[in-house]
Motif scaffolding. Structure first.
Motif, PDB file in Angstrom:
ATOM      1  N   ASP A  27       0.783  -1.139  -0.083  1.00  0.00           N
ATOM      2  CA  ASP A  27      -0.091   0.202  -0.034  1.00  0.00           C
ATOM      3  C   ASP A  27       1.207   1.620  -0.101  1.00  0.00           C
ATOM      4  O   ASP A  27       0.943   2.264  -0.704  1.00  0.00           O
TER       5      ASP A  27
ATOM      6  N   VAL B 239       2.780   1.443  -2.975  1.00  0.00           N
ATOM      7  CA  VAL B 239       1.509   2.061  -3.782  1.00  0.00           C
ATOM      8  C   VAL B 239       1.093   3.771  -3.825  1.00  0.00           C
ATOM      9  O   VAL B 239       1.186   4.968  -5.198  1.00  0.00           O
ATOM     10  N   GLU B 240       1.135   4.027  -2.977  1.00  0.00           N
ATOM     11  CA  GLU B 240       1.072   5.555  -2.863  1.00  0.00           C
ATOM     12  C   GLU B 240       1.774   6.611  -3.014  1.00  0.00           C
ATOM     13  O   GLU B 240       2.287   7.614  -3.677  1.00  0.00           O
TER      14      GLU B 240
ATOM     15  N   LEU C   4       4.113   5.715  -5.014  1.00  0.00           N
ATOM     16  CA  LEU C   4       4.454   5.330  -7.145  1.00  0.00           C
ATOM     17  C   LEU C   4       2.911   6.436  -7.094  1.00  0.00           C
ATOM     18  O   LEU C   4       3.570   7.325  -8.744  1.00  0.00           O
ATOM     19  N   GLU C   5       1.645   6.497  -7.258  1.00  0.00           N
ATOM     20  CA  GLU C   5       0.943   7.662  -7.401  1.00  0.00           C
ATOM     21  C   GLU C   5       1.099   8.992  -6.962  1.00  0.00           C
ATOM     22  O   GLU C   5       0.926   9.955  -8.088  1.00  0.00           O
ATOM     23  N   GLN C   6       2.185   9.132  -5.497  1.00  0.00           N
ATOM     24  CA  GLN C   6       2.280  10.097  -5.731  1.00  0.00           C
ATOM     25  C   GLN C   6       3.277  10.807  -6.509  1.00  0.00           C
ATOM     26  O   GLN C   6       3.607  12.491  -7.310  1.00  0.00           O
TER      27      GLN C   6
ATOM     28  N   VAL D  95       3.960   9.902 -10.262  1.00  0.00           N
ATOM     29  CA  VAL D  95       3.406  10.189 -10.875  1.00  0.00           C
ATOM     30  C   VAL D  95       2.791  11.581 -11.291  1.00  0.00           C
ATOM     31  O   VAL D  95       2.763  11.885 -12.127  1.00  0.00           O
ATOM     32  N   GLU D  96       2.024  11.714 -10.085  1.00  0.00           N
ATOM     33  CA  GLU D  96       1.477  13.379 -10.307  1.00  0.00           C
ATOM     34  C   GLU D  96       2.439  14.532 -10.297  1.00  0.00           C
ATOM     35  O   GLU D  96       2.200  15.496 -11.374  1.00  0.00           O
TER      36      GLU D  96
ATOM     37  N   GLU E 138       3.561  13.644 -13.445  1.00  0.00           N
ATOM     38  CA  GLU E 138       2.574  15.006 -14.660  1.00  0.00           C
ATOM     39  C   GLU E 138       2.102  16.360 -14.380  1.00  0.00           C
ATOM     40  O   GLU E 138       2.075  17.339 -15.478  1.00  0.00           O
TER      41      GLU E 138
END
Length: 95
Positions: A4, A7-8, A10-12, A14-15, A18
């Protein structure tokens, strides 16, 4: 929980990437617009008035000012600096 957390993270990430891509894209678009504007100015034929001004402003006339070489005139002659120090007139310039 590590999955978890990973994943968090990696999502951060990616944001963030972007957002960076969006910012760089905006800068690229702005730069492209400035380049087009500058190219359009270069391609534009100058008016007669602009040509006349550039010719008149671009001519460098020789300096016939009699004050040229004033640096040489203000340099102390041998022994002159010592006289000023002794008399206390270091800051006074006589023209």
């Amino acid at each position: 929980m590590t999955d978890d957390t990973d994943v968090e993270e990696l999502e951060q990430r990616v944001e963030e990437l972007e957002a960076t891509v969006r910012g760089l894209t905006e800068e690229l678009v702005d730069a492209s617009e400035r380049i087009r504007t500058l190219e359009a100015e270069l391609d534009r034929t100058p008016s007669t008035e602009e040509l006349r001004e550039s010719r008149e402003g671009g001519v460098i006339e020789p300096d016939n000012d009699p004050d040229t070489g004033a640096d040489e005139a203000t340099k102390p002659v041998d022994g002159e600096a010592d006289d000023n120090e002794e008399s206390g007139l270091d800051d006074i310039i006589v023209a």
